[in-house]
Design a protein around this motif. Structure first.
Motif: not given
Length: 93
Positions: A40, A79, A82
């Protein structure tokens, strides 16, 4: 040892969460956690080119993240939410 509550973890900075989650994953030798985080990260294709022995995955991941953060101005970018969620989830397990 009791785990921290969601509110306690959510109050921490993302870097503090990362440090705690990485320490736990290194202790448990949880390569799958590192891999899930690694996928990620922005520019993860370039970072995955780093070579390291399987028994040194913790330092290799830490070095990859440090290099990525240095090159991108120390931000997790889009990101971050997340990654924060992943770190908090992992720490509560």
């Amino acid at each position: 040892m009791t785990s921290a509550s969601f509110a306690e973890l959510d109050a921490l900075e993302t870097e503090q969460l990362r440090e705690r989650a990485f320490a736990k994953a290194r202790e448990q030798r949880d390569v799958s956690f590192f891999w899930s985080v690694f996928k990620h990260l922005p520019d993860s294709d370039e970072a995955s080119a780093l070579d390291g022995a399987p028994n040194s995955v913790g330092p290799t991941i830490d070095e990859a993240v440090a290099l990525w953060r240095e090159l991108t101005g120390h931000h997790y970018g889009e990101q971050e939410p997340l990654l924060r969620a992943a770190f908090i989830d992992y720490l509560q397990r």
